[in-house]
Design a protein around this motif. Structure first.
Motif, PDB file in Angstrom:
ATOM      1  N   GLU A  76      -5.722 -17.171   7.480  1.00  0.00           N
ATOM      2  CA  GLU A  76      -4.390 -17.441   6.234  1.00  0.00           C
ATOM      3  C   GLU A  76      -3.435 -16.252   6.486  1.00  0.00           C
ATOM      4  N   ALA A  77      -3.997 -15.154   6.060  1.00  0.00           N
ATOM      5  CA  ALA A  77      -3.341 -13.815   6.221  1.00  0.00           C
ATOM      6  C   ALA A  77      -2.819 -13.542   7.256  1.00  0.00           C
ATOM      7  N   GLN A  78      -3.498 -13.892   8.407  1.00  0.00           N
ATOM      8  CA  GLN A  78      -3.119 -13.479   9.791  1.00  0.00           C
ATOM      9  C   GLN A  78      -1.882 -14.253  10.089  1.00  0.00           C
ATOM     10  N   PHE A  79      -1.883 -15.768   9.638  1.00  0.00           N
ATOM     11  CA  PHE A  79      -0.930 -16.618  10.043  1.00  0.00           C
ATOM     12  C   PHE A  79       0.294 -16.233   9.193  1.00  0.00           C
ATOM     13  N   ALA A  80       0.230 -15.560   8.040  1.00  0.00           N
ATOM     14  CA  ALA A  80       1.528 -15.054   7.213  1.00  0.00           C
ATOM     15  C   ALA A  80       2.140 -14.077   7.953  1.00  0.00           C
ATOM     16  N   ARG A  81       1.070 -13.027   8.453  1.00  0.00           N
ATOM     17  CA  ARG A  81       1.630 -12.012   9.128  1.00  0.00           C
ATOM     18  C   ARG A  81       2.296 -12.240  10.210  1.00  0.00           C
ATOM     19  N   GLU A  82       1.853 -12.902  11.153  1.00  0.00           N
ATOM     20  CA  GLU A  82       2.227 -13.445  12.517  1.00  0.00           C
ATOM     21  C   GLU A  82       3.443 -14.101  12.462  1.00  0.00           C
ATOM     22  N   VAL A  83       3.845 -15.139  11.352  1.00  0.00           N
ATOM     23  CA  VAL A  83       5.097 -15.668  11.244  1.00  0.00           C
ATOM     24  C   VAL A  83       6.102 -14.998  10.802  1.00  0.00           C
ATOM     25  N   GLU A  84       5.675 -13.999   9.785  1.00  0.00           N
ATOM     26  CA  GLU A  84       6.890 -13.191   9.363  1.00  0.00           C
ATOM     27  C   GLU A  84       7.264 -12.291  10.500  1.00  0.00           C
ATOM     28  N   ALA A 111       5.730 -12.525  24.331  1.00  0.00           N
ATOM     29  CA  ALA A 111       5.013 -13.400  23.719  1.00  0.00           C
ATOM     30  C   ALA A 111       3.795 -12.946  22.791  1.00  0.00           C
ATOM     31  N   ASP A 112       3.235 -13.805  22.167  1.00  0.00           N
ATOM     32  CA  ASP A 112       2.211 -13.451  21.453  1.00  0.00           C
ATOM     33  C   ASP A 112       1.977 -12.229  20.619  1.00  0.00           C
ATOM     34  N   PHE A 113       2.216 -12.560  19.156  1.00  0.00           N
ATOM     35  CA  PHE A 113       2.104 -11.752  18.080  1.00  0.00           C
ATOM     36  C   PHE A 113       0.982 -11.596  17.444  1.00  0.00           C
ATOM     37  N   GLY A 114      -0.247 -12.193  18.205  1.00  0.00           N
ATOM     38  CA  GLY A 114      -1.494 -12.460  17.475  1.00  0.00           C
ATOM     39  C   GLY A 114      -2.047 -10.948  16.915  1.00  0.00           C
ATOM     40  N   LEU A 115      -1.848  -9.649  17.682  1.00  0.00           N
ATOM     41  CA  LEU A 115      -2.338  -8.382  17.638  1.00  0.00           C
ATOM     42  C   LEU A 115      -1.478  -7.453  16.830  1.00  0.00           C
ATOM     43  N   ALA A 116       0.025  -8.097  16.925  1.00  0.00           N
ATOM     44  CA  ALA A 116       1.081  -7.074  16.477  1.00  0.00           C
ATOM     45  C   ALA A 116       0.879  -6.750  14.996  1.00  0.00           C
ATOM     46  N   ARG A 117       1.366  -5.831  14.858  1.00  0.00           N
ATOM     47  CA  ARG A 117       1.164  -4.849  13.352  1.00  0.00           C
ATOM     48  C   ARG A 117       2.571  -4.149  13.048  1.00  0.00           C
ATOM     49  N   GLU A 118       2.775  -4.024  11.668  1.00  0.00           N
ATOM     50  CA  GLU A 118       3.805  -3.333  11.191  1.00  0.00           C
ATOM     51  C   GLU A 118       3.341  -1.698  11.162  1.00  0.00           C
ATOM     52  N   GLU A 119       4.165  -0.726  11.579  1.00  0.00           N
ATOM     53  CA  GLU A 119       3.754   0.492  11.798  1.00  0.00           C
ATOM     54  C   GLU A 119       4.394   1.350  10.370  1.00  0.00           C
ATOM     55  N   SER A 120       3.731   2.230  10.058  1.00  0.00           N
ATOM     56  CA  SER A 120       3.988   3.284   9.086  1.00  0.00           C
ATOM     57  C   SER A 120       3.534   4.491   9.384  1.00  0.00           C
ATOM     58  N   LEU A 121       4.258   5.801   9.186  1.00  0.00           N
ATOM     59  CA  LEU A 121       3.777   7.172   9.845  1.00  0.00           C
ATOM     60  C   LEU A 121       2.491   7.492   9.190  1.00  0.00           C
ATOM     61  N   MET A 137       0.681  -1.160   0.080  1.00  0.00           N
ATOM     62  CA  MET A 137       0.331   0.109   0.081  1.00  0.00           C
ATOM     63  C   MET A 137       0.993   1.077  -0.045  1.00  0.00           C
ATOM     64  N   GLU A 138       0.271   2.325  -0.179  1.00  0.00           N
ATOM     65  CA  GLU A 138       1.090   3.518  -0.398  1.00  0.00           C
ATOM     66  C   GLU A 138       1.785   3.945   0.922  1.00  0.00           C
ATOM     67  N   SER A 139       0.948   3.417   2.143  1.00  0.00           N
ATOM     68  CA  SER A 139       1.429   3.749   3.445  1.00  0.00           C
ATOM     69  C   SER A 139       2.737   2.904   3.841  1.00  0.00           C
ATOM     70  N   GLY A 140       3.020   2.034   2.983  1.00  0.00           N
ATOM     71  CA  GLY A 140       4.102   0.976   3.275  1.00  0.00           C
ATOM     72  C   GLY A 140       3.951  -0.324   4.159  1.00  0.00           C
ATOM     73  N   ARG A 141       2.713  -0.429   4.471  1.00  0.00           N
ATOM     74  CA  ARG A 141       2.285  -1.401   5.070  1.00  0.00           C
ATOM     75  C   ARG A 141       1.985  -2.755   3.950  1.00  0.00           C
ATOM     76  N   ARG A 142       2.825  -3.998   4.416  1.00  0.00           N
ATOM     77  CA  ARG A 142       2.563  -5.184   3.744  1.00  0.00           C
ATOM     78  C   ARG A 142       0.978  -5.700   3.592  1.00  0.00           C
ATOM     79  N   ILE A 143       0.870  -6.238   2.561  1.00  0.00           N
ATOM     80  CA  ILE A 143      -0.533  -7.183   2.379  1.00  0.00           C
ATOM     81  C   ILE A 143      -0.143  -8.290   2.370  1.00  0.00           C
ATOM     82  N   TYR A 144      -0.723  -9.083   3.243  1.00  0.00           N
ATOM     83  CA  TYR A 144      -0.497 -10.494   3.427  1.00  0.00           C
ATOM     84  C   TYR A 144      -1.501 -11.427   2.603  1.00  0.00           C
ATOM     85  N   SER A 145      -1.074 -12.007   1.586  1.00  0.00           N
ATOM     86  CA  SER A 145      -1.998 -12.760   0.920  1.00  0.00           C
ATOM     87  C   SER A 145      -1.603 -14.300   0.871  1.00  0.00           C
ATOM     88  N   PRO A 146      -2.427 -15.182   1.411  1.00  0.00           N
ATOM     89  CA  PRO A 146      -1.956 -16.656   1.534  1.00  0.00           C
ATOM     90  C   PRO A 146      -1.405 -17.219   0.493  1.00  0.00           C
TER      91      PRO A 146
END
Length: 367
Positions: A83-91, A183-193, A16-25
């Protein structure tokens, strides 16, 4: 950098323009270094369960581990989301490494989505504090644990990751109860300004006020916030470490959230030494931009230890070091749950080790 980073995925998704990754399974490939053959997994007793996953004690190539199995969902929409959440959390949890982040071991997507981490025998910080009540931690120990947490958060933030769910239930302890790991990255997110992040429900009592609006956000609505939400949560956790009481005692989670967000209510820090009170109150300020970052928080905690002559400090000498210690490159990660403990508060580790090999079922026999 004070902590190390690796990139376990080849990501083909657009940004996205914001720099946030899009996770597709279908648009990521797990690096073979972290891909686990399910035939090497043996599943033992269940030790934890959430809304969308169960965690088991298990074995992976003769190593005792925590095996998190993610429910796939029923509808096509649910399956795609999980599946997208799984990809994001593992990454995320395989990207960074630090002594105060739970070690990631690997993952696999078939026949089900699985995340494998180290298994910590010390239980959660929540359980440790509950077992100590009505007593409190020695202040030097509380500050030592706070340093562990702050160093883990500094590492995450240095890589643009916001945890968003910092609380004692997500802080695990080593068997000797001397080290805390996040522990627990279930709600973790990448940040961009500039990005708009979803205000998914965490645990209200520890959540920063800016996660709310004058109209209660529906799950999935977009709202601006940044990494300073973790500083607020850290302040509540530090207050709890020092008092061994539930913050906002006597209030429900929603009442606590309302009081914090709309009335600027905070737990009392009046009984604390000035230096510690200053750390806490600066971290839970209403204006996120006025809160310190975790590098500053670490320095304030260290200054408190230096300026308060602790005749017999109970925390290990490592807490007086100003530098973060990192894990070797072959063991990055975070995320695990603790094994069940018996009524005495002790972890039945010896009992588990005495079990015959048949105690663990082959992973493929279960699925």
């Amino acid at each position: 950098m004070s902590c190390s980073v690796s990139y376990p995925f080849t990501l083909c998704a657009n940004r996205m323009e914001s720099g946030r990754r899009i996770y597709s399974p279908d648009e990521y490939i797990l690096d073979a270094k972290w891909l686990i053959d399910p035939n090497h997994l043996f599943v033992g007793p269940k030790i934890g369960e959430g809304a969308h996953a169960k965690v088991y004690e298990g074995k992976c190539k003769n190593q005792t581990v925590a095996i998190k199995i993610i429910h796939k969902g029923e509808t096509p929409e649910d399956i795609a989301k999980r599946e997208a959440q799984f990809a994001r959390e593992v990454e995320m949890l395989s990207r960074v490494q630090h002594n105060n982040l739970v070690k990631f071991i690997g993952a696999c997507k078939e026949p089900v989505m699985v995340i494998v981490t180290e298994l910590l025998w010390g239980g959660t910080l929540r359980k440790y504090l509950l077992n100590m009540r009505p007593g409190c931690l020695d202040r030097s120990v509380a500050v030592g644990f706070a340093l562990d947490i702050a160093r883990a958060m500094e590492c995450l933030h240095s890589h643009g990751i916001i945890h968003r769910d910092l609380k004692p239930e997500n802080l695990l302890m080593t068997a000797d109860h001397k080290t805390v790991k996040l522990a627990d990255f279930g709600l973790a997110r990448e940040e961009s300004l500039t990005e708009m992040m979803t205000a998914e429900t965490g645990t209200y009592r520890w959540m920063a006020p800016e996660l709310y609006s004058t109209v209660t956000l529906r799950q999935g609505e977009k709202k601006h916030y940044n990494h300073k939400v973790d500083a607020y949560s850290f302040a509540i956790v530090l207050w709890e470490l020092l008092h061994n009481k539930m913050p906002f005692e006597g209030m429900s989670n929603l009442q606590a959230a309302y009081a914090a967000a709309f009335k600027n209510v905070r737990p009392s820090a009046e009984d604390l030494p000035e230096e510690l009170a200053t750390i806490i109150t600066s971290c839970w300020q209403e204006d996120p931009n006025a809160r310190p970052n975790f590098s500053q928080i670490i320095q304030m905690l260290l200054k408190y230890l230096y300026t308060n002559s602790l005749s017999e400090p109970s925390v290990p000498p490592r807490i007086f070091m100003s530098e973060n210690i990192v894990l070797p490159p072959d063991s990055p990660g975070t995320r695990s749950l603790m094994p069940v403990r018996d009524d005495t508060g002790d972890t039945p580790k010896a009992m588990m080790e005495d079990k015959p090999k048949g105690f663990f079922l082959c992973f493929n026999q279960c699925y």
